[in-house]
Design a protein around this motif. Sequence first.
Motif, PDB file in Angstrom:
ATOM      1  N   ILE A 410      39.944   7.317  45.353  1.00 35.52           N
ATOM      2  CA  ILE A 410      40.894   8.422  45.445  1.00 35.52           C
ATOM      3  C   ILE A 410      41.026   8.901  46.884  1.00 35.52           C
ATOM      4  O   ILE A 410      42.112   9.239  47.354  1.00 35.52           O
ATOM      5  N   HIS A 411      39.908   8.922  47.613  1.00 38.23           N
ATOM      6  CA  HIS A 411      39.885   9.379  49.011  1.00 38.23           C
ATOM      7  C   HIS A 411      40.833   8.560  49.881  1.00 38.23           C
ATOM      8  O   HIS A 411      41.696   9.109  50.570  1.00 38.23           O
ATOM      9  N   SER A 412      40.703   7.250  49.855  1.00 39.55           N
ATOM     10  CA  SER A 412      41.523   6.426  50.750  1.00 39.55           C
ATOM     11  C   SER A 412      41.642   4.978  50.307  1.00 39.55           C
ATOM     12  O   SER A 412      42.043   4.131  51.098  1.00 39.55           O
ATOM     13  N   GLY A 413      41.290   4.693  49.054  1.00 41.67           N
ATOM     14  CA  GLY A 413      41.430   3.327  48.567  1.00 41.67           C
ATOM     15  C   GLY A 413      42.770   3.037  47.926  1.00 41.67           C
ATOM     16  O   GLY A 413      43.196   1.887  47.846  1.00 41.67           O
ATOM     17  N   ILE A 414      43.453   4.079  47.453  1.00 39.65           N
ATOM     18  CA  ILE A 414      44.719   3.876  46.746  1.00 39.65           C
ATOM     19  C   ILE A 414      45.757   3.216  47.641  1.00 39.65           C
ATOM     20  O   ILE A 414      46.450   2.275  47.240  1.00 39.65           O
ATOM     21  N   THR A 415      45.862   3.691  48.878  1.00 40.15           N
ATOM     22  CA  THR A 415      46.860   3.116  49.781  1.00 40.15           C
ATOM     23  C   THR A 415      46.562   1.653  50.080  1.00 40.15           C
ATOM     24  O   THR A 415      47.473   0.837  50.237  1.00 40.15           O
ATOM     25  N   GLY A 416      45.279   1.297  50.159  1.00 45.64           N
ATOM     26  CA  GLY A 416      44.923  -0.105  50.366  1.00 45.64           C
ATOM     27  C   GLY A 416      45.338  -0.961  49.193  1.00 45.64           C
ATOM     28  O   GLY A 416      45.803  -2.100  49.366  1.00 45.64           O
ATOM     29  N   LEU A 417      45.184  -0.430  47.973  1.00 48.99           N
ATOM     30  CA  LEU A 417      45.601  -1.182  46.793  1.00 48.99           C
ATOM     31  C   LEU A 417      47.119  -1.328  46.752  1.00 48.99           C
ATOM     32  O   LEU A 417      47.640  -2.390  46.395  1.00 48.99           O
ATOM     33  N   ILE A 418      47.838  -0.280  47.115  1.00 51.52           N
ATOM     34  CA  ILE A 418      49.300  -0.362  47.179  1.00 51.52           C
ATOM     35  C   ILE A 418      49.711  -1.471  48.143  1.00 51.52           C
ATOM     36  O   ILE A 418      50.607  -2.280  47.852  1.00 51.52           O
ATOM     37  N   ASN A 419      49.045  -1.527  49.284  1.00 51.44           N
ATOM     38  CA  ASN A 419      49.359  -2.563  50.271  1.00 51.44           C
ATOM     39  C   ASN A 419      49.044  -3.960  49.731  1.00 51.44           C
ATOM     40  O   ASN A 419      49.785  -4.915  49.941  1.00 51.44           O
ATOM     41  N   THR A 420      47.924  -4.061  49.004  1.00 52.47           N
ATOM     42  CA  THR A 420      47.526  -5.343  48.419  1.00 52.47           C
ATOM     43  C   THR A 420      48.585  -5.853  47.447  1.00 52.47           C
ATOM     44  O   THR A 420      48.959  -7.031  47.468  1.00 52.47           O
ATOM     45  N   VAL A 421      49.083  -4.957  46.596  1.00 50.46           N
ATOM     46  CA  VAL A 421      50.090  -5.348  45.610  1.00 50.46           C
ATOM     47  C   VAL A 421      51.435  -5.620  46.278  1.00 50.46           C
ATOM     48  O   VAL A 421      52.084  -6.634  46.007  1.00 50.46           O
TER      49      VAL A 421
END
Length: 593
Positions: A410-421
């Motif tokens: 929640i802190h800062s992993g969501i944006t990385g997952l968005i980028n991955t997808v």
Amino acid sequence: MSGNEAIALGVYEAGVKVASGYPGTPSTEIMENLSKYPGVYTEWAPNEKVGLEVAIGASFAGARALATMKHVGVNVAADPLFTASYTGVCGGLVLVTADDPEMHSSQNEQDNRNYAFAAKLPMLEPSDPSEAKEMVKLAFDLSEDLDSPVMLRITTRVAHVKGVVSKGEMNTSHPACGINKIPGKLVMLPAIARKRRVVVEERMAKCRELAETADYNRIEEGDTKRGFITAGVSYLYVKEAFPQAAVLKLGMCWPLPEKKIRQFAAMVDELYIVEELDPFLETHIKAMGIACHGKDCIPNQGELNTAIVRQGITPGSGPELFAPVELPNRPPNMCAGCPHRGIFFNLSRMKVFVSGDIGCYTLGFLPPLSAMDSCVCMGASVPIAHGMAKALGEDGYNQVVSVIGDSTFIHSGITGLINTVYNNSASTLIILDNRITAMTGQQQNPATGYNIRGEAASSIDLAALCRAVGVKHVYKVNPHDVVETRKVLKEAVELKEPSVVISEAPCVLLPEMKERKPVSYFTNQENCVGCMSCIRLGCPAISWTPFAEGEAEQRGYRKNQKGISKIDEILCNDCGQCASLCKFNAITRGEGK
């Protein structure tokens, strides 16, 4: 009170209305204690940037506001911090940065005095809990007097040391909150920002004048053969090591009182700068043309103590009088029953690169699991895995996984997952959802269903969130079922598109887990064949008893058996990971014996 408890009291007495932060050692207890005071709205934010922005918003509404974080959190919050220096404040705004010399619980050892310099902000630095309480109150006054955010820097030692603190009166004199539209001050378009840039310099000039006369920058007279300029907890080390020496104690470490420094330097025969980490004071004092000793005597790494300071200034002077007690080594380990252990046990047996993240699960790096191959900063695990997968190309789709905790996701992993997808990466993300922010001491987060005061709150559905950003393959596993979890992990890793595995099991230190009926696993040692599968989990509740030569046969075991395992039923937390691995019925669940 500890330094953190004292700061919370000072914040309350200062009349703060809104406080937001993200937990991180050594800052966490400030918010935890502040949440117990009436009339102060407190919250755990998803990350430090959001926390500071919430405090800025409260300040714009005329309230006194606080943001708290550890030193690396300021990296996350730097974007709004630098611009808030231009906007200034309406209500007093203070940011507490808790630095961690010696890296007791951190991935680096940065010195955040450099942020005050770079962002052109005043910074105060207390040396003990009593001073911390008074300085945070002073920081709010300064913030409003200077129309500026103010930074308060503490270190691990100041945060956690205990000291006598006097209670004071609550400040109720500041005006009521309200909406006041002043876009010429608060809207940072380039044309406005250029005008505010001038204001920033005018403010810093005023602040330098204040620094010359303020009580918190004081000269303590003494032996002038050797004089010391110091700040924060280093002041206490100097006073213990050289109690008779003249000292210039700086309570404001930026901006510096140049006239007072020159005055003090002229008083002493030799000038020493004693400070932890960077030569911050030393560099700026030398830039003034003043000769001094600093990092030629004092280490620029780790925490200082009285022995280090005395030995650095006067080598061979008997530092054993001040040497700290040597404590026995206590290697860190995941708790007995930790749900993360099953995940890392499986990853250690898969031929994958594990991109790790910040949390108690970082302990998966240690033997015997040894199942983490990189760890940079919060949230970095996901984009690092994506970058590696792209670099490896077609052959890399099943070689890289990332691991991240629920709070860190929640802190800062969501944006990385968005980028991955979005960029179609063939990497697998494992979210370790243990229903709490465990590493920093069981704080709530947006996925736990409770807020900082333990009140019911909305809870993020992590699986739905992952699907919402475009992940088609989302799995849920119980990590305590080690065998079934491995099947799911292997399936996810073999996919040639993004996948997420959510490991769902609560932290064993949650109150509801501790209050369960005491049931544990125990060893049927007559069935143990010494395969060591359970030992390789690295659980502190499981021990290994080796056999001497010939002992196995004497005790009725297999001829070449090397030993047997045993479960400490008091330490066991009933997770069952060891039982799921045992093929010989040597581990049984039941009432503790």
